[in-house]
Structure formats: structure tokens, C-alpha cells
Enzyme design. Structure first.
Site, PDB file in Angstrom:
ATOM      1  N   TYR A  57       0.830  -1.199   0.000  1.00 23.36           N
ATOM      2  CA  TYR A  57       0.000   0.000   0.000  1.00 23.36           C
ATOM      3  C   TYR A  57       0.867   1.253   0.000  1.00 23.36           C
ATOM      4  CZ  TYR A  57      -4.272  -2.701   0.846  1.00 23.36           C
ATOM      5  OH  TYR A  57      -5.347  -3.565   0.724  1.00 23.36           O
ATOM      6  N   GLU A  58       0.301   2.319  -0.507  1.00 30.12           N
ATOM      7  CA  GLU A  58       1.026   3.571  -0.716  1.00 30.12           C
ATOM      8  C   GLU A  58       1.622   4.149   0.564  1.00 30.12           C
ATOM      9  OE1 GLU A  58      -0.087   7.992  -2.511  1.00 30.12           O
ATOM     10  OE2 GLU A  58      -1.325   6.259  -3.035  1.00 30.12           O
TER      11      GLU A  58
END
Length: 282
Positions: A57-58
């Protein structure tokens, strides 16, 4: 909308889309996950077709294993269940731009025939202010640098448009060769999975082509929901309906994200009284 196939559990068109999106990750090793439908699909893939899939995830989490669908990239469960948490600059500079992530999974507010994406602003018509959307986030970098990109969104003329109101993220630009001219290392979008079927870019033109229909959906319906003259493959396949195992895993993920709720209320199934869990409508 509820879809039904003989010999299977009832399922909604959203569930059909989410299950097929998860199946698209069956052979993936690492996946950079967008929030929303992409996150649902990626977490379902871990629970079904690809238990070893590494979710990234970012926010910097690598190998997250959430027990429920995360609310955002900042959801604490992503860090709590991750194999590692790295700074965001390292995530982008080393992992993403370094070509170390093989699949990016994105959503979109608008997509055009070349799989370019708008998640920034939409034209709401004369004398109305433009509609503001969440924005780019990491999508431009994901689409540029991941080995390939998958997309998932609902199919309508509002979402599949002839011309984007704003180009947030480049898919295939204006046609074949545009990505190479700009030095983009990844292959770009290879499939767009919707609640009606699956579209894939033509190898020669890079234009999205309808290649698969979901059970019960017609070519005419997909064309009517597309804002351009959609090209249809010479042979159009039909996707397989969700299995009971896939539906159970998907519904469990969604139920786990509802505080204080289980899959259904006491004395009732997950649907309305007198209906099975699968007979839900959007």
C-alpha cells in the site's frame, strides 16, 4: 442487481466483478493496491486464489494481511499486519520506481478508450462548479512503473467516456508507442474488469476491446454503457460465476469491516428476511 446462474449461489453484479478482479491476481507475486474496489479484489485474492500474494500500500506497508477491508491507505491494520513498513519516499523511489512490483491495481472515476484515467475533476455541466475527486495519489507512478496494471470499476457512460475531463493517470496515451516515447517502463493497463465484463487493450491499436462478458450480460448492454463506439473481439468469452467459497470469503471480508455486525442479524440471513444471503441488491 442480482445475477443467477443455474446450479450456483445467487450473487450480485458487484460480487461478480470483485471475484473476477481477484482471479486476475492468481499468478501475481506483488501487488500495489489502490483503496476501494482494487483493495477488495486484492484482499479477496489472498483469501482465495493466491494466498501468498504480497499486498503493498502507498503508505509504505509491505505484505499487509488485513482481516477486514481497510478504510484507507492510512488504516492502522495495514501496518499492524505488514511484514515491513518503510517510509513513503522509499516505497516510491526504491520499490515502485525500481521496478520491484509486478502488478498495480487501480480504480477510476473516468476511463477512456486507451485506459487513461481521471480521478481529479469532472465537468458537472453549464453554470455548475467542477466536481472535485480524490486526486492522483500514487496512481500515475503505479501506472508508469508496475510491470502491468489491472483496473476495476463499474460500467456506465458516466465512467467510460469518449474524452476524459482531466487526465490524471496515463494508461496507453493516444495509442501504441506513447508509453515508450515517455520512457514508461511498465506495460500499462492489461485488463479493465467491470460489473458487465472484461476489456483488454488491442495489441495493435492499444484501444480497449470487449473480450469477456459476465453471465447474463449481452454485447449490446455493454455497448450501451460505453461512451465510445466499443470494439468487440471476434470471439467473446464468458466469465465463470463465483464459487460458494469465493462468495463466502468475499462476504466475510465485507462483514468484518462493519463494527458490531456479523454477516446477518440474529434470526435473519445476510439479506432481507426470507431471502438467501446472495439475494442482495445494490
Amino acid at each position: 442487481m442480482t445475477a443467477t446462474t443455474a446450479g450456483t449461489t445467487d450473487f450480485t453484479s458487484d460480487e461478480l466483478m470483485e471475484v473476477n478482479a481477484a482471479r486476475a491476481l492468481a499468478d501475481a507475486t506483488t501487488c500495489f493496491v489502490g483503496i476501494g474496489l482494487p483493495s477488495t479484489a486484492a484482499n479477496l485474492a489472498r483469501a482465495t486464489v493466491n494466498p501468498g500474494l504480497v499486498l503493498i500500500y502507498e503508505s509504505g506497508t509491505i505484505g499487509s494481511k488485513p482481516t477486514r477491508l481497510p478504510l484507507s491507505i492510512g488504516d492502522g491494520e495495514l501496518a499492524d499486519t505488514a511484514d515491513a513498513v518503510v517510509p513513503v519516499p522509499e516505497m516510491f523511489n526504491y520499490w515502485l520506481q525500481g521496478g520491484r512490483i509486478d502488478v498495480g491495481f487501480l480504480g477510476a472515476a473516468q476511463v477512456d478508450r486507451y485506459a487513461n484515467i481521471n480521478t481529479s475533476v469532472v465537468d458537472r455541466g453549464p453554470d455548475k462548479p467542477e466536481g472535485r475527486l480524490p486526486g492522483a495519489g500514487g496512481a500515475p507512478e503505479i501506472a508508469s512503473n508496475c510491470g502491468k496494471v489491472l483496473m476495476v470499476l463499474r460500467h456506465s457512460t458516466r465512467n467510460f467516456v469518449e474524452r476524459l475531463d482531466f487526465v490524471t493517470t496515463m494508461g496507453h496515451g493516444g495509442g501504441p508507442g506513447d508509453r515508450k516515447k515517455l520512457g514508461m517502463p511498465g506495460a500499462g493497463p492489461v485488463a479493465v474488469i467491470t460489473d458487465l465484463g472484461v476489456l483488454r487493450p488491442d495489441p495493435a491499436t492499444a484501444e480497449l476491446v470487449l473480450t469477456e462478458l459476465h453471465p447474463g450480460v449481452t454485447v449490446e448492454r455493454v455497448r450501451a454503457a460505453t461512451g465510445w463506439e466499443l470494439t468487440v473481439a471476434g470471439t467473446v468469452g464468458t466469465t465463470e460465476p463465483p464459487t460458494p467459497h469465493e462468495l463466502a470469503a468475499l462476504r466475510a471480508l465485507k462483514a468484518a469491516g462493519k463494527p458490531g455486525k456479523t454477516a446477518g442479524k440474529p434470526g435473519k440471513t445476510a439479506g432481507k428476511p426470507g431471502k438467501t444471503a446472495g439475494k442482495e441488491t445494490r
